[in-house]
Motif scaffolding. Structure first.
Motif, short mmCIF file in Angstrom:
data_model
loop_
_atom_site.label_atom_id
_atom_site.label_comp_id
_atom_site.label_asym_id
_atom_site.label_seq_id
_atom_site.Cartn_x
_atom_site.Cartn_y
_atom_site.Cartn_z
N GLN A 1 7.55 19.48 14.32
CA GLN A 1 8.18 18.22 13.90
C GLN A 1 8.26 18.13 12.38
OE1 GLN A 1 5.52 15.66 16.12
NE2 GLN A 1 7.19 15.01 17.48
N LYS A 2 7.22 18.60 11.68
CA LYS A 2 7.21 18.56 10.22
C LYS A 2 8.24 19.52 9.61
CE LYS A 2 2.31 17.50 9.91
NZ LYS A 2 0.99 18.04 9.56
N LYS A 3 8.43 20.66 10.25
CA LYS A 3 9.32 21.70 9.72
C LYS A 3 10.73 21.62 10.31
CE LYS A 3 6.17 23.70 7.28
NZ LYS A 3 6.23 23.65 5.83
N PHE A 4 10.96 20.69 11.22
CA PHE A 4 12.19 20.66 12.02
C PHE A 4 13.46 20.68 11.19
CE2 PHE A 4 15.59 18.76 14.47
CZ PHE A 4 15.49 19.45 15.66
N ASP A 5 14.36 21.53 11.62
CA ASP A 5 15.73 21.59 11.14
C ASP A 5 16.51 22.20 12.30
OD1 ASP A 5 18.19 22.78 9.80
OD2 ASP A 5 17.23 21.84 8.07
N LEU A 6 17.74 21.81 12.49
CA LEU A 6 18.53 22.40 13.57
C LEU A 6 18.82 23.88 13.32
CD1 LEU A 6 21.06 19.52 14.28
CD2 LEU A 6 19.09 20.19 15.67
N ASP A 7 18.73 24.29 12.05
CA ASP A 7 19.04 25.65 11.66
C ASP A 7 17.76 26.47 11.46
OD1 ASP A 7 19.93 28.02 10.48
OD2 ASP A 7 21.17 27.01 8.98
N PHE A 8 17.50 27.39 12.40
CA PHE A 8 16.32 28.26 12.34
C PHE A 8 16.29 29.03 11.02
CE2 PHE A 8 14.34 32.42 13.16
CZ PHE A 8 13.13 32.04 13.70
N ARG A 9 17.43 29.50 10.57
CA ARG A 9 17.49 30.27 9.32
C ARG A 9 17.04 29.42 8.13
NH1 ARG A 9 21.82 32.53 12.30
NH2 ARG A 9 21.75 34.82 12.30
N GLU A 10 17.35 28.14 8.15
CA GLU A 10 16.93 27.26 7.06
C GLU A 10 15.41 27.08 7.06
OE1 GLU A 10 16.79 24.87 3.77
OE2 GLU A 10 18.41 26.18 4.45
N ILE A 11 14.83 26.89 8.22
CA ILE A 11 13.37 26.75 8.31
C ILE A 11 12.69 28.01 7.81
CG2 ILE A 11 11.39 26.42 9.86
CD1 ILE A 11 13.33 24.94 11.77
N MET A 12 13.26 29.16 8.12
CA MET A 12 12.66 30.46 7.82
C MET A 12 13.20 31.10 6.54
SD MET A 12 10.61 30.66 10.22
CE MET A 12 10.24 30.54 11.93
N ARG A 13 13.87 30.35 5.72
CA ARG A 13 14.57 30.91 4.55
C ARG A 13 13.67 31.69 3.59
NH1 ARG A 13 13.80 25.70 3.74
NH2 ARG A 13 12.94 24.97 1.77
N GLU A 14 12.39 31.38 3.54
CA GLU A 14 11.50 32.08 2.61
C GLU A 14 10.83 33.32 3.21
OE1 GLU A 14 8.83 29.44 0.54
OE2 GLU A 14 10.28 27.80 0.68
#
Length: 141
Positions: free
Chosen positions: A125-138
């Motif tokens: 919930q804290k990291k939520f974004d519809l785009d997996f790539r955005e969450i994992m960008r780093e």
């Protein structure tokens, strides 16, 4: 399969499911519920190779599969650094006490098998974004 290849393939599978749920009008909460292990095993059997055996990747009660990987995982398929004539390919950015560096011949990889952080619904919930790539960008160095 390299980390990068897995990442791209998984991001595509994730996007396909999320796009389907969004097109059905699912809310954030409904999307997170959909990604609970018990539902994913039935509804999205190709999402994870462990699903065919109804097996969880971590021994925990409520496992949420939305992230599958951790935003704190770092990797470089070309290698990050040399350590005692071995090449390190991945590590945990927060040095989780539940993770460890595994040595496999001349390769060093992060072993996250004892860390359940990215599978807790509260964390997702804290990291939520519809785009997996955005969450994992780093993750990819």
């Amino acid at each position: 399969m390299s980390y990068g290849e897995w990442f791209e393939q998984h991001a595509d599978k994730h996007k396909k499911i999320v796009d389907k749920l969004v097109s059905r009008g699912y809310t954030k909460e409904q999307i997170l519920e959909y990604f609970e292990f018990e539902n994913m095993v039935k509804a999205e059997s190709d999402f994870c190779p462990l699903y065919k055996d109804n097996k969880k990747c971590h021994d925990m009660g409520e496992l949420n599969c939305y992230l599958c990987a951790c935003p704190k995982f770092r990797f470089d398929d070309k290698g990050i650094e040399k350590v005692d004539n071995k090449t390190k390919y991945s590590f945990c950015a927060i040095e989780s006490k539940d993770g460890e560096q595994g040595v496999y011949g001349d390769k060093i990889h992060q072993n996250c098998s004892k860390c359940t952080v990215p599978h807790h619904k509260e964390y997702v919930q804290k990291k939520f974004d519809l785009d997996f790539r955005e969450i994992m960008r780093e993750c990819s160095l």
